[in-house]
Design an enzyme around this catalytic site. Structure first.
Site, mmCIF file in Angstrom:
data_model
loop_
_atom_site.group_PDB
_atom_site.id
_atom_site.type_symbol
_atom_site.label_atom_id
_atom_site.label_comp_id
_atom_site.label_asym_id
_atom_site.label_seq_id
_atom_site.Cartn_x
_atom_site.Cartn_y
_atom_site.Cartn_z
ATOM 1 C CD GLU A 182 -26.214 -54.612 62.639
ATOM 2 O OE1 GLU A 182 -25.474 -53.999 63.408
ATOM 3 O OE2 GLU A 182 -25.939 -55.749 62.202
ATOM 4 C CB THR A 239 -23.135 -58.353 69.291
ATOM 5 O OG1 THR A 239 -22.121 -57.990 68.343
ATOM 6 C CG2 THR A 239 -23.818 -57.099 69.787
#
Length: 367
Positions: A182, A239
């Site tokens: 991530e 994001t």
């Protein structure tokens, strides 16, 4: 970095809700890990399977006031990774193919979340591995959807690679591999990859680079009554871009509100109170107000969801997917139709998917 998740010590000392949270219980298949010793005494870990496939589910992160510290896994869509043994190529990771991404994702394992997750998983093994792994990713989630697309890929890759060696690394420790993945693509946060691996509701108590990671799985006894309405419009919300608009400071009044609603959200989960969950996630006054205007029609979608019978509605993850909470699947279908209509009329956006799904309590699994 060690993963700290010792709930028993906290329960003995200061926890006042002993039955409200539990350590993640991971059911793993019986394993038959083989070791071999090469000349010079170095121990190598041999694979026990030539091929292993794993699926990891979509997730809903933040849940309104739970920004970066709360997420859950949901049934329905997800990503699948097939891992195969590469004999004689110790520790090497190769991405063989990616399907369902429209050719947008890199095949370079150092630049792709599945490659990073696989590499980090091999590092977590009890010894150096005697082979490499090749990966094939089947994307079931759209990119930039707000449903944990990168986290699902990472979780599936980590679990598939782990499975080749008989699953010697428990899921809670594999969080470290997911976090590294991530961090490479969207930031160091576990509110997607934690639930995608473990399933259910996961509270991120501690997650800072260089420090122990602590996750709490929250028991939820009303899984049959909780339904998520997920509507994903034809719009991409990366994001990184959605995080760039977040305020650096917030007013005290807003902080107090979100603390109250976050506490109520956790209470709703522990009590199995679907209405309280929906009302709590609907009342974020810090993140949603700055992200919502970037998603065409989001305010109208939120109002349409509640008018159609939802207990609450907010942005799933970084968006653009909107999530609403209901306790009846028939009401959920009406809410999904109303939300889709609002995206089309107010946002001028077509809708990719509109679905009513339940909580996924299993997380990553072999398929």
């Amino acid at each position: 970095m060690a993963l700290h998740q010792n709930l028993q010590q906290r329960q003995k000392s200061s926890c006042t809700c002993k039955s409200s949270c539990r350590r993640a219980v991971v059911r793993r298949p019986a394993r038959c890990t083989r070791l071999n010793v090469a000349a010079g005494g170095k121990v190598y870990l041999d694979p026990v399977r030539k091929e292993c496939a794993a699926f990891a589910p979509a997730t809903v992160a933040n849940l309104g006031p739970g920004f970066d510290w709360m997420g859950c896994a949901v049934q329905g869509g997800g990503d699948t990774v097939i891992a195969k043994v590469l004999p004689g190529r110790a520790g090497e990771v190769v991405i063989e193919a990616i399907q369902g991404d429209g050719g947008r994702l890199s095949l370079d394992p150092a630049k792709n979340c599945i490659g990073v997750a696989a590499t980090e998983t091999l590092k977590l093994m009890s010894g150096a591995v005697s082979c490499g792994v090749s990966l094939t990713l089947h994307k079931g989630l759209p990119l930039g959807s707000g449903m944990g697309s990168s986290a699902a890929s990472a979780a599936a890759a980590a679990w598939a690679v782990n499975g080749i060696f008989g699953a010697p690394v428990p899921k809670d420790k594999l969080i470290l591999a997911g976090l590294a993945s991530e961090a490479a693509v969207s930031g160091y946060h576990a509110d997607n990859v934690g639930p995608s691996l473990l399933g259910g509701f996961v509270l991120i108590r501690s997650c800072k680079p260089g420090e122990p990671v602590e996750l709490l799985q929250l028991p939820f006894a009303a899984a049959d009554r909780l339904h998520f309405v997920l509507v994903n419009p034809c719009f991409e919300a990366p994001t990184a871009e959605m995080r760039a608009v977040l305020p650096k400071e917030v007013p005290m009044k807003s902080m107090i509100n979100n603390c109250c609603q976050g506490g109520a959200l956790v209470a709703g989960i522990l009590r199995g109170d679907v209405k309280l969950i929906g009302e709590s996630l609907d009342r974020d006054v810090i993140i949603e107000p700055v992200r919502g205007p970037l998603i065409p029609g989001m305010l109208a979608v939120k109002e349409a969801a509640k008018a159609a019978g939802a207990y609450g509605c907010t942005i799933s993850g970084a968006g653009p997917t909107a999530v609403a909470i209901v306790d009846d699947p028939e009401v959920g279908e009406r809410v999904a139709a109303a939300m889709s209509g609002a995206f089309r009329s107010a946002g001028k956006l077509e809708v990719n998917t509109a679905q009513v799904v339940k909580l996924d309590t299993e997380g990553a699994k072999f398929v």
